[in-house]
Design a protein around this motif. Structure first.
Motif, PDB file in Angstrom:
ATOM      1  N   ASN A   1      47.250  42.644  31.300  1.00 26.01           N
ATOM      2  CA  ASN A   1      45.926  42.023  31.400  1.00 26.01           C
ATOM      3  C   ASN A   1      45.798  41.086  32.586  1.00 26.01           C
ATOM      4  O   ASN A   1      44.708  40.929  33.150  1.00 26.01           O
ATOM      5  CB  ASN A   1      45.608  41.262  30.109  1.00 26.01           C
ATOM      6  N   GLU A   2      46.894  40.450  32.972  1.00 30.41           N
ATOM      7  CA  GLU A   2      46.850  39.504  34.090  1.00 30.41           C
ATOM      8  C   GLU A   2      46.667  40.215  35.424  1.00 30.41           C
ATOM      9  O   GLU A   2      46.076  39.666  36.356  1.00 30.41           O
ATOM     10  CB  GLU A   2      48.132  38.662  34.134  1.00 30.41           C
ATOM     11  N   LEU A   3      47.173  41.470  35.514  1.00 28.91           N
ATOM     12  CA  LEU A   3      47.112  42.180  36.791  1.00 28.91           C
ATOM     13  C   LEU A   3      45.848  43.033  36.934  1.00 28.91           C
ATOM     14  O   LEU A   3      45.468  43.386  38.044  1.00 28.91           O
ATOM     15  CB  LEU A   3      48.351  43.076  36.943  1.00 28.91           C
ATOM     16  N   ILE A   4      45.216  43.362  35.825  1.00 27.68           N
ATOM     17  CA  ILE A   4      44.034  44.234  35.886  1.00 27.68           C
ATOM     18  C   ILE A   4      42.956  43.687  36.813  1.00 27.68           C
ATOM     19  O   ILE A   4      42.377  44.450  37.609  1.00 27.68           O
ATOM     20  CB  ILE A   4      43.481  44.478  34.468  1.00 27.68           C
ATOM     21  N   PRO A   5      42.640  42.378  36.787  1.00 27.23           N
ATOM     22  CA  PRO A   5      41.605  41.887  37.698  1.00 27.23           C
ATOM     23  C   PRO A   5      41.941  42.064  39.175  1.00 27.23           C
ATOM     24  O   PRO A   5      41.055  41.992  40.027  1.00 27.23           O
ATOM     25  CB  PRO A   5      41.504  40.399  37.342  1.00 27.23           C
ATOM     26  N   LYS A   6      43.229  42.317  39.484  1.00 31.96           N
ATOM     27  CA  LYS A   6      43.635  42.467  40.885  1.00 31.96           C
ATOM     28  C   LYS A   6      43.474  43.891  41.406  1.00 31.96           C
ATOM     29  O   LYS A   6      43.663  44.140  42.597  1.00 31.96           O
ATOM     30  CB  LYS A   6      45.093  42.018  41.047  1.00 31.96           C
ATOM     31  N   LEU A   7      43.180  44.841  40.513  1.00 30.81           N
ATOM     32  CA  LEU A   7      42.927  46.205  40.979  1.00 30.81           C
ATOM     33  C   LEU A   7      41.686  46.204  41.857  1.00 30.81           C
ATOM     34  O   LEU A   7      40.648  45.651  41.482  1.00 30.81           O
ATOM     35  CB  LEU A   7      42.724  47.136  39.776  1.00 30.81           C
ATOM     36  N   TRP A   8      41.773  46.814  43.016  1.00 24.48           N
ATOM     37  CA  TRP A   8      40.653  46.744  43.941  1.00 24.48           C
ATOM     38  C   TRP A   8      39.643  47.860  43.677  1.00 24.48           C
ATOM     39  O   TRP A   8      39.960  48.897  43.116  1.00 24.48           O
ATOM     40  CB  TRP A   8      41.137  46.804  45.388  1.00 24.48           C
TER      41      TRP A   8
END
Length: 438
Positions: A376-383
């Motif tokens: 969940n922490e990395l999902i917002p970093k998907l471009w």
């Protein structure tokens, strides 16, 4: 009241030359080739279909050596090890294949005794599946397994050949329409994907205008929305005036929280492994969330895109106006992330989630030992690309109807499958008989 059909031991059908049963082929590494005869594993059998577009093939030079294991049109295959009992039918328009060892093949030889497509429905039916369940191993240390010797001992109810053909025709007509819908949806998905790739991956309209040409296939009003040159970005060259950013800051989506929801006194569709590239491949699980709290995602009614966090997972789903789930509340498991789409962006967002580019990103950020997934922490970093609103809206007007038709076809297929599954046991048992001409 009709008399019951006669139950016949499978070994008698085999001994009498009406039926042939064989297991799969143990492929050797030297037989493996990038093309040739499709090698069908258990994972390629599902929902009545046999996928012949397999990754592994047996070299054509070995065809003579494996003649006894080559399939015939009308063969019925089912899994005998692992997910025991999943059945598929090899259609006449499909190529010959070789089945893996965990797959068993039944072939009708005497067509005056057995109708091939009836055999398929017989194996899908409750009597055959109950026979499987009674003899398969249930140990926790080894996979479930049913041998050919076990199968020979089964007793199956076989109606007269005219009834077999009638049953195959009735149920087959439903399955043929379902198959037609599936093929149409493959075409719709491919067309939508091709337009997305042209506009947002290859930037064909921009390239054409940069070369002083008129973009192909676009009317003047849409073509005018695209610039005629590129600019640098962190993602490389993108059309001038466009931006790119993360899902966490995308102007077209809002990441839905993996929150806690309560559903008083109501059973709710719980989607886990039964979603595949925009379609439902099962009926899910109706979970009663009454008086309990669930760490699960609640589905908004429309304009949401869901994708599985797991690495290499093709599971994603678009909820739009003709979705099967509009009339009911549904829950996605916490293995999914939901994106609430703003304005008319859902076709664009879904197409992006469906793209190879997104899969590459998700896989590169996936972590874990036994089951890798993006957390969940990395999902917002998907471009994601942020084209101008006018272009996203134009894309929605062109591609949106394709996805609407896709959903309509899926809904129709689910309804037809429900009718087929309700008729199947009644036709096989003789509770319903079809009038035939002798």
């Amino acid at each position: 009241m009709h008399d019951r059909y006669e139950a016949i031991p499978v070994r008698e059908l085999v001994a009498g030359g009406a039926l042939h049963i064989t297991d799969g082929h143990r492929m050797r590494n030297l037989e493996l080739a990038p093309s040739g005869i499709p090698f069908v594993r258990g994972a390629d059998i599902g929902d009545g279909n046999i996928n012949t577009s397999t990754q592994d093939h047996i070299a054509i030079t070995f065809a003579d050596r494996i003649q006894k294991k080559l399939s015939h049109p009308g063969d019925v295959a089912f899994i005998t090890k692992g997910t025991v009992g999943r059945v598929g039918f090899l259609r006449t328009d499909q190529p010959q294949v070789v089945f893996a060892p965990q797959v068993c093949c039944w072939r009708a030889l005497d067509l005056e005794v057995l109708e091939p497509r009836f055999v398929f429905y017989l194996l899908k039916g409750p009597q055959f599946q109950a026979n499987l369940d009674a003899v398969k191993t249930h140990g926790s240390m080894v996979a479930d397994y049913v041998s050919i010797t076990d199968q020979m001992s089964f007793r199956l109810t076989i109606p007269p050949i005219n009834q077999q053909r009638a049953i195959a025709n009735v149920l087959g007509a439903l399955d043929d329409k379902i198959e037609s819908n599936r093929r149409m949806n493959e075409t719709l998905e491919a067309l939508a994907g091709a337009i997305f790739e042209s506009w947002f991956v290859k930037f064909d309209p921009v390239c054409a205008k940069a070369a002083g040409k008129t973009p192909l296939g676009l009317d003047t009003s849409i073509a005018s929305l695209f610039p005629d040159h590129f600019q640098n970005s962190v993602l490389g060259q993108i059309p001038a005036g466009w931006t790119c950013g993360s899902l966490g800051r995308c102007k077209y989506t809002r990441i839905l929280p993996s929150g806690i929801s309560s559903f008083a006194g109501k059973k709710t569709y719980f989607a886990t492994a039964d979603v595949h590239r925009g379609r439902l491949i099962g009926e899910g699980e109706n979970v009663d969330f009454a008086n309990r709290r669930s760490r699960a995602n609640m589905q908004p009614e429309v304009d949401t895109v869901w994708f599985a966090k797991m690495k290499d997972s093709p599971k994603h789903f678009l909820i739009n106006q003709s979705s099967a789930w509009i009339a009911e509340r549904a829950i996605f498991s916490t293995g999914f992330t939901g994106l609430r789409c703003l304005s008319e962006s859902s076709p664009f967002v879904y197409s992006f989630i469906s793209s190879a580019d997104f899969d590459t990103q998700k896989n590169s950020l996936s972590i874990g030992t036994t089951m890798q997934a993006v957390n969940n922490e990395l999902i917002p970093k998907l471009w994601i690309l942020n084209p101008p609103t006018e272009i996203v809206s134009s894309f929605a007007h062109i591609v949106g109807p394709l996805y609407e038709r896709f959903a309509q076809n899926e809904n129709e297929s689910r309804s037809l499958a429900g009718v087929r599954d309700a008729l199947l046991p009644k036709l096989l048992s003789g509770a319903i008989r079809i009038e035939t001409t002798h």
